[in-house]
Design a protein around this motif. Structure first.
Motif, mmCIF file in Angstrom:
data_model
loop_
_atom_site.group_PDB
_atom_site.id
_atom_site.type_symbol
_atom_site.label_atom_id
_atom_site.label_comp_id
_atom_site.label_asym_id
_atom_site.label_seq_id
_atom_site.Cartn_x
_atom_site.Cartn_y
_atom_site.Cartn_z
ATOM 1 N N PRO A 155 0.845 -1.188 0.000
ATOM 2 C CA PRO A 155 0.000 0.000 0.000
ATOM 3 C C PRO A 155 0.889 1.250 0.000
ATOM 4 O O PRO A 155 1.710 1.434 0.889
ATOM 5 N N GLY B 244 -0.917 6.545 0.540
ATOM 6 C CA GLY B 244 -1.118 7.523 1.608
ATOM 7 C C GLY B 244 -0.531 8.866 1.235
ATOM 8 O O GLY B 244 0.302 8.970 0.342
ATOM 9 N N LYS C 296 5.452 10.689 1.722
ATOM 10 C CA LYS C 296 6.758 10.274 2.264
ATOM 11 C C LYS C 296 7.440 9.181 1.455
ATOM 12 O O LYS C 296 8.669 9.115 1.397
ATOM 13 N N GLN C 297 6.649 8.316 0.788
ATOM 14 C CA GLN C 297 7.279 7.224 0.040
ATOM 15 C C GLN C 297 8.102 7.730 -1.136
ATOM 16 O O GLN C 297 8.883 6.989 -1.708
ATOM 17 N N ALA D 181 -0.262 -0.299 -4.626
ATOM 18 C CA ALA D 181 -1.467 0.536 -4.668
ATOM 19 C C ALA D 181 -1.039 1.992 -4.543
ATOM 20 O O ALA D 181 -0.438 2.381 -3.538
ATOM 21 N N GLY E 59 -7.149 3.134 -2.167
ATOM 22 C CA GLY E 59 -8.451 3.569 -1.672
ATOM 23 C C GLY E 59 -8.318 4.626 -0.593
ATOM 24 O O GLY E 59 -7.229 5.128 -0.323
ATOM 25 N N ALA E 60 -9.462 4.921 0.047
ATOM 26 C CA ALA E 60 -9.506 6.008 1.029
ATOM 27 C C ALA E 60 -8.671 5.689 2.266
ATOM 28 O O ALA E 60 -8.010 6.562 2.823
ATOM 29 N N ARG F 62 -5.939 2.729 4.326
ATOM 30 C CA ARG F 62 -4.923 1.725 4.030
ATOM 31 C C ARG F 62 -5.572 0.375 3.692
ATOM 32 O O ARG F 62 -5.191 -0.290 2.728
ATOM 33 N N SER G 42 -6.793 0.161 0.221
ATOM 34 C CA SER G 42 -5.688 0.019 -0.741
ATOM 35 C C SER G 42 -5.218 -1.433 -0.800
ATOM 36 O O SER G 42 -4.963 -1.978 -1.878
ATOM 37 N N ASP H 14 4.248 -2.234 4.152
ATOM 38 C CA ASP H 14 4.109 -0.777 4.015
ATOM 39 C C ASP H 14 5.168 -0.198 3.082
ATOM 40 O O ASP H 14 6.361 -0.509 3.226
ATOM 41 N N ALA H 15 4.734 0.691 2.201
ATOM 42 C CA ALA H 15 5.682 1.406 1.335
ATOM 43 C C ALA H 15 6.706 2.179 2.161
ATOM 44 O O ALA H 15 7.836 2.394 1.735
ATOM 45 N N LYS I 107 8.735 2.400 10.421
ATOM 46 C CA LYS I 107 7.862 3.030 9.427
ATOM 47 C C LYS I 107 8.183 4.514 9.433
ATOM 48 O O LYS I 107 7.975 5.195 10.439
HETATM 49 O O1 C5P Z 1 -0.225 6.539 7.183
HETATM 50 P P1 C5P Z 1 0.477 5.258 7.533
HETATM 51 O O2 C5P Z 1 1.922 5.481 7.825
HETATM 52 O O3 C5P Z 1 -0.214 4.413 8.543
HETATM 53 O O4 C5P Z 1 0.430 4.412 6.167
HETATM 54 C C1 C5P Z 1 0.948 3.121 6.089
HETATM 55 C C2 C5P Z 1 1.042 2.707 4.643
HETATM 56 O O5 C5P Z 1 -0.248 2.637 4.047
HETATM 57 C C3 C5P Z 1 1.846 3.718 3.796
HETATM 58 O O6 C5P Z 1 2.728 2.966 2.974
HETATM 59 C C4 C5P Z 1 0.771 4.453 3.021
HETATM 60 O O7 C5P Z 1 1.210 4.913 1.757
HETATM 61 C C5 C5P Z 1 -0.301 3.382 2.855
HETATM 62 N N1 C5P Z 1 -1.669 3.926 2.648
HETATM 63 C C6 C5P Z 1 -2.399 3.545 1.504
HETATM 64 N N2 C5P Z 1 -3.671 4.046 1.296
HETATM 65 C C7 C5P Z 1 -4.216 4.912 2.169
HETATM 66 C C8 C5P Z 1 -3.500 5.297 3.340
HETATM 67 C C9 C5P Z 1 -2.217 4.774 3.551
HETATM 68 O O8 C5P Z 1 -1.911 2.776 0.688
HETATM 69 N N3 C5P Z 1 -5.441 5.394 1.913
#
Ligand code: C5P
Length: 232
Positions: free
Chosen positions: A8, A11, A22-23, A52, A77-78, A80, A83, A102-103, A213
């Motif tokens: 995913p 984000g 951040k990714q 995703a 998606g909206a 995690r 996604s 996690d990315a 992370k």
């Molecule tokens: O925001 P957080 O650090 O918890 O996100 C964890 C991972 O989930 C990240 O790699 C982020 O890009 C991904 N993510 C996503 N879709 C979202 C929210 C977060 O793929 N709607």
């Protein structure tokens, strides 16, 4: 056996307060996402990665990764969990294993990946990397909006873990669990929580604490340091 990874990466990384998610920040010569994908392909069983990304993402297509035939893109998606769900839909064999990572975790070490895969493969419903909590844990509560929180209690830290990724499950079990948990309005912040919600018992595999992370600005220097060590 072959394992598909779902990453995913949709984000926005609001806690980072940077000019891009951040990714896509540069650490040790590459974007965080590129490091993360490289770490996954270190393992010979992982030959396909589904990423995703946000529909409006302008950054991915500029990366060399964009033309890698081992990579499939799906719309995130909206949340995690949405996604991840979208990523699972791109996997044909629902009886195969999937590894979700996690990315924003670019410092995954091959030894952790190997131990997770070895444990999960022999388990009934999968396993996750996790690290034992180090600090004393407090539960706070809001005393009044203009004051710091008070301490309600100390949470017993025995058997308390930080849930990391990767997390590895059977495709069908994870997909059905996520669907049920989302429908029921459960709070799902990782894959295991969806399975727990459905009554399954995933296993904890002790992983390295440096599999961080990247979340806040100060994490970038740490990730940079760990990645320099890894590539030495
Ligand atoms: O925001 P957080 O650090 O918890 O996100 C964890 C991972 O989930 C990240 O790699 C982020 O890009 C991904 N993510 C996503 N879709 C979202 C929210 C977060 O793929 N709607």
């Amino acid at each position: 056996d072959k394992i598909t990874a779902v990453v995913p990466a949709a984000g926005v990384g609001s806690r980072m307060a940077a000019d891009r998610p951040k990714q896509y920040l540069l650490v040790a010569g590459k974007t965080i996402l590129e490091h993360t994908i490289d770490r996954l392909f270190c393992h010979p069983a992982i030959q396909r990665v589904i990423i995703a990304i946000s529909k409006t993402d302008p950054y991915f297509s500029a990366l060399p990764l964009a033309t890698d035939p081992r990579i499939t893109l799906v719309d995130g998606g909206a949340e995690r969990a949405d996604s991840v769900f979208a990523g699972l839909a791109a996997i044909d064999d629902e009886n195969s294993w999937v590894l979700v990572h996690d990315a924003a975790r670019p410092c995954l070490q091959l030894s952790d990946l190997e131990r997770l895969i070895a444990t999960a493969s022999l388990s009934e419903c999968g396993a996750i990397l996790a690290s034992p909590v180090r600090d004393t844990m407090k539960r706070g509560f809001v005393q009044s909006p203009d004051k710091p929180q008070g301490i309600r209690e100390t949470v017993d830290r025995e058997n308390l873990w930080h849930a990391l990724t990767p997390q590895m499950f059977k495709v069908k079990q994870l997909r059905d669990s996520l669907q049920h948990a989302l429908e029921q309005g459960a709070v799902i912040t990782d894959e295991a929580s969806a399975l727990e919600f459905c009554g399954y018992v995933p296993q904890l595999v002790k992983g390295r604490a440096d599999n961080l992370k990247v979340t806040q600005p100060e994490d970038l220097a740490l990730a940079d340091f760990y990645l320099q060590q890894l590539t030495k």
